[in-house]
Design an enzyme around this catalytic site. Sequence first.
Site, PDB file in Angstrom:
ATOM      1  N   ASP A 178       0.855  -1.179   0.000  1.00 43.17           N
ATOM      2  CA  ASP A 178       0.000   0.000   0.000  1.00 43.17           C
ATOM      3  C   ASP A 178       0.896   1.236   0.000  1.00 43.17           C
ATOM      4  O   ASP A 178       1.888   1.282   0.755  1.00 43.17           O
ATOM      5  CB  ASP A 178      -0.914   0.008   1.224  1.00 43.17           C
ATOM      6  CG  ASP A 178      -2.141   0.871   0.981  1.00 43.17           C
ATOM      7  OD1 ASP A 178      -2.793   0.692  -0.046  1.00 43.17           O
ATOM      8  OD2 ASP A 178      -2.435   1.722   1.844  1.00 43.17           O
TER       9      ASP A 178
ATOM     10  N   GLU B  31      -4.447   2.405  -4.658  1.00 43.20           N
ATOM     11  CA  GLU B  31      -2.997   2.442  -4.446  1.00 43.20           C
ATOM     12  C   GLU B  31      -2.481   1.117  -3.891  1.00 43.20           C
ATOM     13  O   GLU B  31      -1.354   1.049  -3.395  1.00 43.20           O
ATOM     14  CB  GLU B  31      -2.620   3.593  -3.501  1.00 43.20           C
ATOM     15  CG  GLU B  31      -3.121   3.432  -2.073  1.00 43.20           C
ATOM     16  CD  GLU B  31      -4.525   3.995  -1.873  1.00 43.20           C
ATOM     17  OE1 GLU B  31      -4.869   4.313  -0.736  1.00 43.20           O
ATOM     18  OE2 GLU B  31      -5.281   4.110  -2.868  1.00 43.20           O
TER      19      GLU B  31
END
Length: 772
Positions: free
Chosen positions: A648, A691
């Site tokens: 992440d 993301e």
Amino acid sequence: MIKPPLPANEEARLQLLHELNLLDSEADPLYDSITAFAQQLFGVDAAIITLVDEHRQWFKSVQGFDLLETPRDISFCAHAITQQTTMIVEDASQDERFHDNPLVAANDGIRFYAGVPLTLNDDLNIGTLCLIDSRPRQLSPQQQQWLEGLAAWVVHDIVQHYELENFAAEREVLAQGPVAAVVWQLEPDVHLVYAAENVERILGYSADYLLDLEINYESIVHPDDQQQLLDQMQLVLDGIQPSLEIEYRVVPPSQHMRWVKHFARADLDRHGKVMRVRGYLYENTSRKQLELDLLNANQSFELALAAGDLSTWDWNLAEGTVSVNHTWDKILNRDSSFAQNNGWAELIHPADIATAKSQLIEHLQGHSERFEARIRLQHADGHYIWLHTVGKAVERNASGRVTRMVGIHHDVTEQVENELKQHQQEAILSLVSQVQHEFLFVEHFSEVCDIALPELMSLSQSKLGFIGELPEQSRHRNMLRVHGYVNRLNGSQQATQALIRQGLEVVVSGSVVSEVLLRGDPELCPYPVAQDELKFTPIELPQLDNAIMLPLYFKREVVGLLILAHSARGYFREDLAWLQPMLDTLGTLMHIRRIDQERRFVVEELRRMATRDELTGVANRRVFLEAAQQRKDESERYDLPMSVAIIDLDFFKKVNDSFGHAAGDEVLREFCRLAKQQLRDTDLLARLGGEEFGILFAHAELAQAMQGIERVRKAIAEHHFNWDDKRIPVTISAGVAQLVSVDPDVDKWVARADEALYLAKEQGRNRAIAAS
């Protein structure tokens, strides 16, 4: 179970299906690509292209299903072809038509089915593109539209690939000329299924009459010739001989008897079985009558002289002189000096000397009743005339040696030229059929040209031939892709042929060839061709004594060029007529080739779109999870270590809020570029959403995977991400998990890595944590 009903147009549907020659054919890479793509796109057990004939449904392309065909009575697709819309069965076990179908009742049997009819000629459904799954499912309107779009693609390819329009164009060309095309179909029984519109002009019977199922073709043939025709046709139907050439008499209903020349060729399937027979007919009454007259004339000199236009000769072998009842300048434009010392023998064409000499010796030795030969004699201006000559020994000396012969001769130049034209026309029609047939099975278009070009050169007595294709939407028309080049004036061409296979292109220049490509008109060059008239680069052409340059068309657009050059006989306007069927065929096949290339590009583009993240270009979530499942199966089978990382980007929302979404998109793309530089070729990077990214480490233990993710983390933390001259701070957090035996499935394996990711965030981010 309810058996599928028969469509209202079943007979016409089956006739079209057999005519297309798709049943029991070899696999087609394009169709396999479509079914593989459909299976992946819809996430179903199987995707199939089916064809439904009288007794079965046969699978032209199948992905994810073990069978190659099933009986028609239990076929879902046999129901689908009776309607003009997509048939969807969400749960077959609850459908009265299929709940007790053996394909449904089997273990892991069919539950979900969606089939789109493959419709040709507006209402003839030859089969389906269908999806099958062992679980009940539904299709959204969007998914149904996708499936129908793929089915329309299959139909378009069938129509284009098997040249329904091209067959019609070929038949239209033939219908305007002296040759009539006919087709015999073998299934379900032998009968005519096509007759060109000009057949009535040839046979005296209309196409409608001949196509009547109650009419046998042999019934129009003279009784004395019927059995010979039937015997010859049977040899072709049985596959004993590939073609036939025969002459017979036809008895029209209200006209004089006609002689017909009949050429036929069998079409075979991939197993070598005869499927249909194509025939070409032309009336030969005048020529046949002339042959019969000449045959009768040869039986006696008196009848021959009475027939007219025959000349007598008297050859004194002892003195070597010959006298004729006409002047020498009448046929040869020469004086009578050639009558002395056998000077006329010097005028015989070199290719005819051996045959004429053999026939003469045969007669002089008493082994034949008469001497007969066709020979060419050279005219004073250099060309040759054909003479048909017949003679007989009438005097011998005491030792039995022949001292005198008398006979007749006849100028048959026009007849021979007509025979040559007929031979050319027969040969070109046969070549067109062969080229169209081979086009379906070859990988490179140059292989088609390897068949066509040498035959065209042989028919035109050329020593150089060239076939090239213009790039699509070419404006300047000064570049050609070479598909065929044969140069018998120079040595080996192996290097050139290898370049052609690789896609050789030449720059075209020269006043004459440029006019052909720009204006689309053929050009005859009876004189030596200069470089400023025809030039190819980098191919270096030899000096050409003559040439004919012909544009290749598809629907009035010039798509290519055919050049024949350096012919001993020269080129004439008449050559355009017999070459036209091949010009039309090559132009059409070039167009079909372009369409096929476009289809292949679209397939690859659709595959790329279905497997890649559009923003970053890395693999998408579906591909990642499928690869993870494959790695899990591989690990269980071979006891190999596998690890996965979930990543992440830290505080990525702040990037979008502070710098804008365009900056965020650039950060994601730059992250993927940097990450791939730190990974092995066997590692798979994928965007899982937003993301969030995943890395699949193949054959890697936890420690190796941690080393790999640490390289990625460090490279990201040290890299300067800039946007509008402002630095964007970017770091990542990651969780890493090695596949272990307690992981029941991929979801559990990935979930452990995800839990480690959240632990990394709780401990301050910009770090990688190994899952317990």
